[in-house]
Design an enzyme around this catalytic site. Structure first.
Site, PDB file in Angstrom:
ATOM      1  N   SER A 144      33.679  11.664 -24.825  1.00  0.00           N
ATOM      2  CA  SER A 144      34.742  12.528 -24.343  1.00  0.00           C
ATOM      3  C   SER A 144      36.220  11.607 -24.573  1.00  0.00           C
ATOM      4  O   SER A 144      36.212  10.380 -24.524  1.00  0.00           O
ATOM      5  CB  SER A 144      34.776  12.974 -22.971  1.00  0.00           C
ATOM      6  OG  SER A 144      36.079  13.458 -22.285  1.00  0.00           O
ATOM      7  N   TYR A 157      32.363  10.939 -14.401  1.00  0.00           N
ATOM      8  CA  TYR A 157      32.134  11.669 -15.750  1.00  0.00           C
ATOM      9  C   TYR A 157      32.973  10.506 -16.780  1.00  0.00           C
ATOM     10  O   TYR A 157      32.457  10.000 -17.729  1.00  0.00           O
ATOM     11  CB  TYR A 157      33.035  12.871 -15.802  1.00  0.00           C
ATOM     12  CG  TYR A 157      33.194  13.517 -17.200  1.00  0.00           C
ATOM     13  CD1 TYR A 157      32.047  14.169 -17.701  1.00  0.00           C
ATOM     14  CD2 TYR A 157      34.216  13.476 -18.009  1.00  0.00           C
ATOM     15  CE1 TYR A 157      32.167  14.985 -19.003  1.00  0.00           C
ATOM     16  CE2 TYR A 157      34.299  13.897 -19.273  1.00  0.00           C
ATOM     17  CZ  TYR A 157      33.265  14.859 -19.725  1.00  0.00           C
ATOM     18  OH  TYR A 157      33.303  15.318 -20.906  1.00  0.00           O
ATOM     19  N   LYS A 161      30.713   8.777 -19.558  1.00  0.00           N
ATOM     20  CA  LYS A 161      31.179   8.718 -21.016  1.00  0.00           C
ATOM     21  C   LYS A 161      31.575   7.599 -21.601  1.00  0.00           C
ATOM     22  O   LYS A 161      31.396   7.323 -22.874  1.00  0.00           O
ATOM     23  CB  LYS A 161      32.149   9.919 -21.150  1.00  0.00           C
ATOM     24  CG  LYS A 161      31.547  11.325 -20.668  1.00  0.00           C
ATOM     25  CD  LYS A 161      30.622  11.780 -21.924  1.00  0.00           C
ATOM     26  CE  LYS A 161      30.173  13.439 -21.505  1.00  0.00           C
ATOM     27  NZ  LYS A 161      29.279  13.752 -22.715  1.00  0.00           N
TER      28      LYS A 161
END
Length: 263
Positions: A144, A157, A161
């Site tokens: 991401s 997150y 990532k």
């Protein structure tokens, strides 16, 4: 452009909806056979059946949770049984988070670590030997833009990532000796069902203009001033997994409409 993917086998996780489903259809349009992986068995089976009918390829659904060792074991066994291995792996399973560092329990950190990082590790341990036996292949990990440019409301997150992006680099260095290319893709704003669901929830008490909300998000974050469609991202992904990108090893590609604010 013929990407020379006809008859190849691609294993795609998170394949029943959104980016994963768009990538599955893009591969199928190239004549690639598919092992489609997701947790929702009903939705996954319907997607596989529709792709097989539309494109005339083999599309095998495997309902499992790749954040667990048992789920990955089921995936690898299905790849062996149905295709004798794989040529392409797209690690796409993942989801956003919402917490602060101070209030998130250990269990949430570990769950996202298993989903975003250990799933890719375990899948590699299971499939890389099979890919090597077939002469090599490609692995693409979907991280991401948040791996480099974090959003404040989802630190878990962002961190996991970023770890996936570093894992990809290490995989690339280790696996290229077996003719297996590994790269990372870092999408920006992609109009998936999750984004639409969240926008509907956020606007339900203020008139319900979820499209206007998403436009505000795009205006704030992306110079292109819109979300990408899953299909736009899928086209780039399929190219990266083809021999047309044969010199691409250990790279990270931002497909973000200009959202990344650094060079």
């Amino acid at each position: 452009m013929d990407l020379n993917l006809r008859g190849k086998v691609a294993v795609l996780t998170g394949a029943s909806v959104g980016i994963g489903l768009a990538v599955a259809e893009a591969f199928a349009a190239e004549g690639t056979h598919l092992l489609l992986v997701a947790r929702n068995e009903e939705r996954l089976s319907a997607a596989a059946a529709g792709i097989a009918t539309k494109f005339g390829v083999t599309a095998v659904p495997v309902a499992c949770d790749v954040s667990t060792s048992a789920g990955v074991d089921k995936l690898v066994a299905a790849a062996k049984e149905n295709f004798g291995g794989a040529d392409i792996v797209f690690n796409n399973a993942g989801t956003g988070s919402n917490e602060t560092i101070m209030n998130a329990p250990d269990e949430k950190w570990l769950a996202y670590w298993d989903l975003h990082v250990m799933a890719a590790v375990r899948i590699a341990r299971g499939l890389v030997p099979l890919m090597k036996a077939r002469g090599g292949g490609t692995i693409l990990n979907n991280a991401s833009i948040c791996a480099t440019q974090p959003l404040g409301y989802e630190p878990i997150y962002n961190v996991t990532k970023a770890a996936l992006m570093m894992l990809s680099k290490n995989m690339a260095n280790e696996f290229i000796q077996d003719n297996i290319r590994v790269n990372t893709i870092n999408p920006g704003l992609v109009l998936t069902p999750d984004w639409i669901k969240t926008a509907r929830q956020l606007t339900q008490d203020s008139g319900g203009d979820w499209e206007g909300h998403l436009q505000q998000v795009a205006d704030e974050h992306a110079p292109i001033r819109r979300f990408a469609s899953p299909e736009e991202l899928a086209n780039f992904i399929v190219f990266l997994c083809s021999d047309k990108a044969s010199y691409s090893v250990g790279s990270t590609y931002f497909v973000d409409g200009g959202m990344l604010r650094t060079v």
